[in-house]
Scaffold this motif. Structure first.
Motif, mmCIF file in Angstrom:
data_model
loop_
_atom_site.group_PDB
_atom_site.id
_atom_site.type_symbol
_atom_site.label_atom_id
_atom_site.label_comp_id
_atom_site.label_asym_id
_atom_site.label_seq_id
_atom_site.Cartn_x
_atom_site.Cartn_y
_atom_site.Cartn_z
ATOM 1 N N TYR A 178 0.797 -1.100 0.152
ATOM 2 C CA TYR A 178 0.186 -0.001 -0.018
ATOM 3 C C TYR A 178 0.921 1.269 0.024
ATOM 4 C CZ TYR A 178 -4.017 -3.196 1.555
ATOM 5 O OH TYR A 178 -4.746 -4.058 1.497
ATOM 6 N N GLY A 179 1.823 1.072 0.960
ATOM 7 C CA GLY A 179 2.898 2.298 0.834
ATOM 8 C C GLY A 179 3.498 2.682 -0.595
ATOM 9 N N LEU A 180 3.786 1.529 -1.280
ATOM 10 C CA LEU A 180 4.689 1.789 -2.413
ATOM 11 C C LEU A 180 3.811 2.115 -3.332
ATOM 12 C CD1 LEU A 180 6.748 -1.364 -2.241
ATOM 13 C CD2 LEU A 180 7.519 0.890 -1.930
ATOM 14 N N GLN A 181 2.398 1.729 -3.360
ATOM 15 C CA GLN A 181 1.578 2.218 -4.454
ATOM 16 C C GLN A 181 1.164 3.613 -4.293
ATOM 17 O OE1 GLN A 181 -1.686 -0.806 -3.589
ATOM 18 N NE2 GLN A 181 -1.090 -2.035 -5.009
ATOM 19 N N MET A 182 0.846 3.792 -3.068
ATOM 20 C CA MET A 182 0.499 5.253 -2.435
ATOM 21 C C MET A 182 1.528 6.119 -2.934
ATOM 22 S SD MET A 182 -1.923 6.916 -1.217
ATOM 23 C CE MET A 182 -1.719 8.532 -2.459
ATOM 24 N N ALA A 183 2.697 5.828 -2.918
ATOM 25 C CA ALA A 183 3.896 6.776 -3.297
ATOM 26 C C ALA A 183 3.953 6.932 -4.585
ATOM 27 C CB ALA A 183 5.372 5.990 -2.815
ATOM 28 N N LEU A 184 3.559 5.830 -5.415
ATOM 29 C CA LEU A 184 3.462 5.879 -6.916
ATOM 30 C C LEU A 184 2.605 6.721 -7.514
ATOM 31 C CD1 LEU A 184 4.905 4.979 -9.441
ATOM 32 C CD2 LEU A 184 3.508 2.832 -9.389
ATOM 33 N N ILE A 185 1.507 6.487 -6.811
ATOM 34 C CA ILE A 185 0.051 7.338 -7.226
ATOM 35 C C ILE A 185 0.560 8.860 -6.939
ATOM 36 C CG2 ILE A 185 -2.365 7.880 -6.797
ATOM 37 C CD1 ILE A 185 -2.603 4.784 -6.246
ATOM 38 N N GLU A 186 0.886 9.011 -5.779
ATOM 39 C CA GLU A 186 1.207 10.571 -5.654
ATOM 40 C C GLU A 186 2.350 11.301 -6.611
ATOM 41 O OE1 GLU A 186 2.284 10.423 -1.267
ATOM 42 O OE2 GLU A 186 0.346 10.760 -0.732
ATOM 43 N N GLU A 187 3.142 10.516 -6.754
ATOM 44 C CA GLU A 187 4.136 10.847 -7.882
ATOM 45 C C GLU A 187 3.547 11.132 -9.113
ATOM 46 O OE1 GLU A 187 7.934 8.474 -9.761
ATOM 47 O OE2 GLU A 187 7.746 8.516 -7.781
ATOM 48 N N ALA A 188 2.697 10.010 -9.394
ATOM 49 C CA ALA A 188 1.889 10.407 -10.714
ATOM 50 C C ALA A 188 1.192 11.755 -10.833
ATOM 51 C CB ALA A 188 1.242 9.293 -11.241
ATOM 52 N N VAL A 189 0.465 11.929 -9.629
ATOM 53 C CA VAL A 189 -0.575 13.098 -9.424
ATOM 54 C C VAL A 189 0.154 14.372 -9.596
ATOM 55 C CG1 VAL A 189 -2.309 13.945 -7.975
ATOM 56 C CG2 VAL A 189 -2.363 11.493 -8.305
ATOM 57 N N ALA A 190 1.292 14.279 -8.730
ATOM 58 C CA ALA A 190 2.195 15.613 -8.762
ATOM 59 C C ALA A 190 2.606 15.903 -10.158
ATOM 60 C CB ALA A 190 3.336 15.287 -7.764
ATOM 61 N N HIS A 191 2.515 15.087 -10.949
ATOM 62 C CA HIS A 191 2.990 15.348 -12.292
ATOM 63 C C HIS A 191 1.838 16.145 -13.456
ATOM 64 C CE1 HIS A 191 6.574 13.097 -11.548
ATOM 65 N NE2 HIS A 191 7.025 13.911 -12.612
ATOM 66 N N LEU A 192 0.620 16.172 -12.738
ATOM 67 C CA LEU A 192 -0.512 16.553 -13.479
ATOM 68 C C LEU A 192 -0.441 18.143 -13.443
ATOM 69 C CD1 LEU A 192 -3.287 14.286 -12.164
ATOM 70 C CD2 LEU A 192 -2.661 14.325 -14.486
ATOM 71 N N PRO A 193 -1.026 18.684 -14.498
ATOM 72 C CA PRO A 193 -1.283 20.237 -14.265
ATOM 73 C C PRO A 193 -2.074 20.417 -13.201
ATOM 74 C CG PRO A 193 -1.567 19.487 -16.491
ATOM 75 C CD PRO A 193 -1.389 18.158 -15.684
ATOM 76 N N ALA A 194 -2.116 21.684 -12.556
ATOM 77 C CA ALA A 194 -2.634 21.997 -11.214
ATOM 78 C C ALA A 194 -4.190 21.789 -11.542
ATOM 79 C CB ALA A 194 -2.512 23.459 -11.024
ATOM 80 N N ARG A 195 -4.902 22.296 -12.516
ATOM 81 C CA ARG A 195 -6.065 22.048 -12.590
ATOM 82 C C ARG A 195 -6.696 20.464 -12.686
ATOM 83 N NH1 ARG A 195 -10.468 25.672 -13.655
ATOM 84 N NH2 ARG A 195 -9.328 27.133 -12.847
ATOM 85 N N LYS A 196 -6.170 19.873 -13.375
ATOM 86 C CA LYS A 196 -6.255 18.581 -13.439
ATOM 87 C C LYS A 196 -6.048 17.791 -12.145
ATOM 88 C CE LYS A 196 -5.864 17.920 -18.475
ATOM 89 N NZ LYS A 196 -5.108 17.467 -19.726
ATOM 90 N N ARG A 197 -4.872 18.142 -11.458
ATOM 91 C CA ARG A 197 -4.575 17.668 -10.248
ATOM 92 C C ARG A 197 -5.895 17.863 -9.205
ATOM 93 N NH1 ARG A 197 0.279 19.537 -9.878
ATOM 94 N NH2 ARG A 197 -0.317 21.157 -8.381
ATOM 95 N N ASP A 198 -6.400 19.026 -9.126
ATOM 96 C CA ASP A 198 -7.177 19.252 -8.445
ATOM 97 C C ASP A 198 -8.640 18.607 -8.553
ATOM 98 O OD1 ASP A 198 -8.570 20.836 -6.381
ATOM 99 O OD2 ASP A 198 -9.708 22.162 -7.968
ATOM 100 N N VAL A 199 -9.124 18.374 -9.833
ATOM 101 C CA VAL A 199 -10.019 17.556 -10.276
ATOM 102 C C VAL A 199 -10.009 16.244 -9.671
ATOM 103 C CG1 VAL A 199 -11.522 16.735 -12.132
ATOM 104 C CG2 VAL A 199 -11.065 19.129 -12.087
ATOM 105 N N PHE A 200 -8.732 15.524 -10.106
ATOM 106 C CA PHE A 200 -8.486 14.360 -9.935
ATOM 107 C C PHE A 200 -8.741 14.042 -8.349
ATOM 108 C CE2 PHE A 200 -5.671 10.767 -8.754
ATOM 109 C CZ PHE A 200 -6.196 9.721 -9.912
ATOM 110 N N CYS A 201 -7.912 14.809 -7.562
ATOM 111 C CA CYS A 201 -7.875 14.630 -6.086
ATOM 112 C C CYS A 201 -9.372 14.644 -5.627
ATOM 113 C CB CYS A 201 -7.125 15.574 -5.520
ATOM 114 S SG CYS A 201 -5.214 15.297 -5.973
#
Length: 200
Positions: free
Chosen positions: A118-141
């Motif tokens: 779970y920890g590895l998955q969460m880190a990978l997901i957060e890493e991916a989400v951090a690469h999204l443009p701000a508006r898309k990241r906001d919508v995704f989260c």
């Protein structure tokens, strides 16, 4: 306990074993977690059972939660893993009924290994989400971690529902592709299955 208590304060209190903090987090996140799970398992009773399992896991792991990050992301990963486990079990049971007994046995559950995954998955997901443009990241989260509907997110952000849907679809595709490209093990790649289901 004050209703406006910050999540960080609640997580600190949770780590100390304060039931009031657990209750506050449960009431804050139970609907988003349930909404995400029921989309996958499509059974209300099963989704309610998984919801309880997720929050039992939160209590058990209360001293391991990263206090610098939103617990919503952690709950997101744990709930999807538990939903995926349920779906895999269903597939296995169906295969047995249909006489496909040559399927390999599922490994015995290992809670510690699960938490590490779970920890590895969460880190990978957060890493991916951090690469999204701000508006898309906001919508995704808002949609994925907080369980808000596209209509609710549209109201909150001033975007059209169609724009929210488009951003969510594009963001999910990006996160899924990022995981495929950057995961270093088959177990992590398996997280991609969750995002394939999210598109439905």
């Amino acid at each position: 306990m004050k209703a406006d208590r910050s999540e960080t304060d609640l997580l600190h209190a949770l780590a100390l074993g304060q039931i009031e903090a657990f209750d506050a987090l449960y009431h804050r996140y139970k609907q988003p977690v349930y909404s995400n799970v029921v989309k996958l398992v499509r059974q209300t009773e099963t989704a309610e059972d998984i919801l309880q399992e997720v929050f039992v896991s939160l209590w058990i792991n209360r001293q391991k939660i990263d206090l610098t990050k939103s617990v919503g992301g952690w709950l997101f990963v744990v709930s999807y893993n538990k939903a995926a486990s349920f779906l895999k079990k269903k597939v296995r049971e169906s295969a047995v009924v249909q006489g496909q007994a040559d399927l390999p046995d599922a490994p015995a559950p290992d809670d510690r290994a699960d938490e590490e995954l779970y920890g590895l998955q969460m880190a990978l997901i957060e890493e991916a989400v951090a690469h999204l443009p701000a508006r898309k990241r906001d919508v995704f989260c808002r949609c994925r971690f907080q369980g808000l509907s596209t209509e609710e997110v549209a109201d909150m952000t001033g975007l059209s529902v169609q724009s929210v849907n488009d951003y969510l679809k594009q963001s999910t595709r990006f996160v899924r592709d990022y995981i495929r490209t950057n995961a270093k093990s088959a177990q992590l790649v398996a997280t991609t299955c969750l995002f394939l289901l999210l598109d439905q």
